[in-house]
Design a protein around this motif. Structure first.
Motif, short mmCIF file in Angstrom:
data_model
loop_
_atom_site.label_atom_id
_atom_site.label_comp_id
_atom_site.label_asym_id
_atom_site.label_seq_id
_atom_site.Cartn_x
_atom_site.Cartn_y
_atom_site.Cartn_z
N ALA A 1 38.01 36.65 40.94
CA ALA A 1 39.47 36.67 40.89
C ALA A 1 40.04 35.28 40.72
O ALA A 1 41.01 35.07 39.97
N ILE B 1 36.10 44.54 49.58
CA ILE B 1 35.98 44.41 48.12
C ILE B 1 37.35 44.40 47.46
O ILE B 1 37.63 43.57 46.57
N PRO C 1 33.75 39.08 44.83
CA PRO C 1 34.93 39.43 44.02
C PRO C 1 36.00 38.34 44.03
O PRO C 1 36.69 38.15 43.03
N SER C 2 36.14 37.64 45.15
CA SER C 2 37.18 36.61 45.22
C SER C 2 36.87 35.44 44.28
O SER C 2 37.79 34.80 43.76
N PHE D 1 38.94 41.31 45.28
CA PHE D 1 39.43 41.39 43.91
C PHE D 1 40.91 40.98 43.81
O PHE D 1 41.38 40.61 42.74
#
Length: 493
Positions: free
Chosen positions: A90, A139, A86-87, A143
């Motif tokens: 992002a 998670i 997720p990073s 994000f």
């Protein structure tokens, strides 16, 4: 503007964020191991070497201990993946977006994520929830950006407020906060691990996230041009544009000739990032194995001293190297030579004193990454800094995962080839030699002198910048228009 605000900008925020992040690593490992041990009705001290006595090490792991260590490693790998994937998304979404709406909002999200993740760990600790609950915190934290997005905001901000003449030094000082914060975080985290009480440590991490959020929004001044209110209303709408995802990597695939130096520079960055990330994984296996047979306490002190030496070397020597007129590429090559020497020494180390020499020999390797960041920032227009560092953050996070997969499998496959089992370190030194060759090619094709400024033939964006209009659309404007829009409370130093 006070003297503090002129010379100290985002450095304290990065130090505090990295202190909290690195402090959480040993704590998370120990927490997971404790839960796995509880499931197997056993007790394992992380201060014992995790290797066999068949080579002369003093502690013999039972089958249950090997099983616990294996399950703990898998949990940590899955937790890292839950945060990293997720990073990456992002970072891609927020990098180019920050070029239009400002850096502070991008630095704020990861600070919130740091506190959210600590909160979920506290829930697991206090309520005795299953380990799967940790994934929710990881998670959500991913994000919100994680360390990749936080770093992109930090380094894009520093690139915004510095001139090319002093950028490498200032980015180097900022990079040193990662090493110094990591050193202190490793030490404090190790002390909390030995105390056996995790709750106060994660409350401290939670507070660090809140402190970073307050510092960024109260103390730090925005580096991007101020927009009219009609444009501010389109911030959220602009965030969901696909252009944000495309722009980061479009910097590397445009067909104009001037972009090949950026491709070569990011290639060096990828090689170095895989190398540096892999060292931590391999060192952990290496020092627990024969003939060193270290404890976790010794490993913690070694990693802390290694990071501390890198941070101090950046603070002391990088400004000196730039002051005597060395170019970014020259500083990169000096750091790579230092890294190669330290890896060869590590691969040959059969005694503890040889390992403790490694941080000294490899001290200058810490100057490689900040010099690369500065070099790449000079290759793009200032309105592309966010997109550039978004791509860099994605490569950095991806390389960390890739290094774990590569070297955790390479070490057991090659440890029978040599004694000590240093084949992985020799392979890593070869990667840095390749990086040195690429930098030499880059220098021969780019520089006609030792000047770090971007040659005019490479600067295809010299005549215009891309700015967002009041509807958030991109338009071309003269460089003078862009400069006149810059906020008067940010001074280039």
């Amino acid at each position: 503007m006070s003297l503090f605000q002129r010379y100290v900008t985002v450095e304290p925020a990065l130090f505090l964020f990295m202190f909290a992040a690195f402090m959480s690593y040993p704590l998370m490992y120990e927490l997971v191991m404790k839960r796995v041990c509880d499931e197997h009705n056993c007790t394992i001290s992380s201060d014992l070497p995790k290797n066999s006595s068949s080579h002369g090490c003093p502690h013999v792991p039972s089958a249950i201990k090997s099983r616990v260590i294996h399950e703990t490693s898998l949990w940590i790998l899955y937790i890292n993946i839950a945060n990293s994937l997720p990073s990456i998304m992002a970072a891609l979404a927020t990098g180019a977006w920050s070029d239009r709406v400002g850096r502070k909002v991008v630095m704020s999200f990861p600070a919130v994520g740091l506190s959210v993740n600590a909160f979920f760990v506290l829930l697991v600790w206090y309520l005795h929830l299953p380990l799967e609950v940790l994934f929710a915190g990881q998670i959500l934290s991913g994000f919100m950006g994680g360390y990749g997005t936080f770093n992109l905001g930090m380094f894009a901000y520093m690139s915004d407020i510095t001139s090319t003449a002093y950028r490498t030094t200032r980015i180097g000082i900022l990079e040193s906060m990662i090493f110094l914060g990591g050193m202190l975080g490793n030490i404090i985290g190790g002390l909390w691990v030995r105390s056996g009480n995790f709750a106060p440590a994660f409350w401290c991490i939670f507070a660090c996230g809140i402190a970073v959020l307050l510092y960024v929004n109260v103390i730090v001044r925005e580096s991007r041009p101020k927009r009219r209110w009609s444009y501010q209303q389109h911030k959220c709408k602009a965030f969901f544009r696909c252009n944000n995802l495309v722009k980061a990597f479009s910097l590397f695939v445009r067909f104009q000739y001037p972009y090949w130096p950026l491709v070569l520079a990011i290639s060096v960055f990828v090689l170095v990032s895989i190398n540096f990330a892999g060292i931590i994984d391999v060192v952990t296996l290496y020092v627990f194995d024969w003939p060193l047979c270290w404890s976790s306490k010794q490993l913690g002190y070694f990693l802390a001293s290694k990071m501390g030496m890198n941070g101090v070397a950046i603070l002391l020597f990088l400004p000196l190297l730039k002051k005597v007129g060395l170019s970014d590429l020259a500083v990169i090559n000096i750091g790579l030579v230092s890294g190669v020497a330290s890896l060869i020494l590590m691969g040959l180390a059969s005694h503890a004193w040889m390992m403790y020499l490694v941080p000294v020999v490899g001290a200058l390797r810490g100057s490689v990454v900040p010099s690369l960041r500065s070099l790449m920032s000079k290759m793009v227009n200032e309105n592309d800094h966010g997109a550039l560092f978004a791509a860099v953050a994605c490569f950095e996070v991806s390389c960390s995962l890739l290094a774990t997969i590569i070297f955790n499998n390479m070490y057991p496959a090659t440890n029978h080839l040599l004694t000590p089992h240093g084949v992985c370190f020799f392979f890593m030194s070869g990667m840095l030699v390749i990086a040195m060759i690429v930098t030499i090619v880059l220098r021969q094709g780019w520089y006609s002198s030792g000047d770090d400024s971007l040659p005019e033939r490479f600067n295809v964006n010299a005549d215009y910048d891309t700015l967002g209009d009041q509807d958030g659309n991109v338009r071309k404007s003269s460089t003078s228009d862009s400069v006149s829009c810059m906020s008067s409370n940010v001074i280039r130093v």
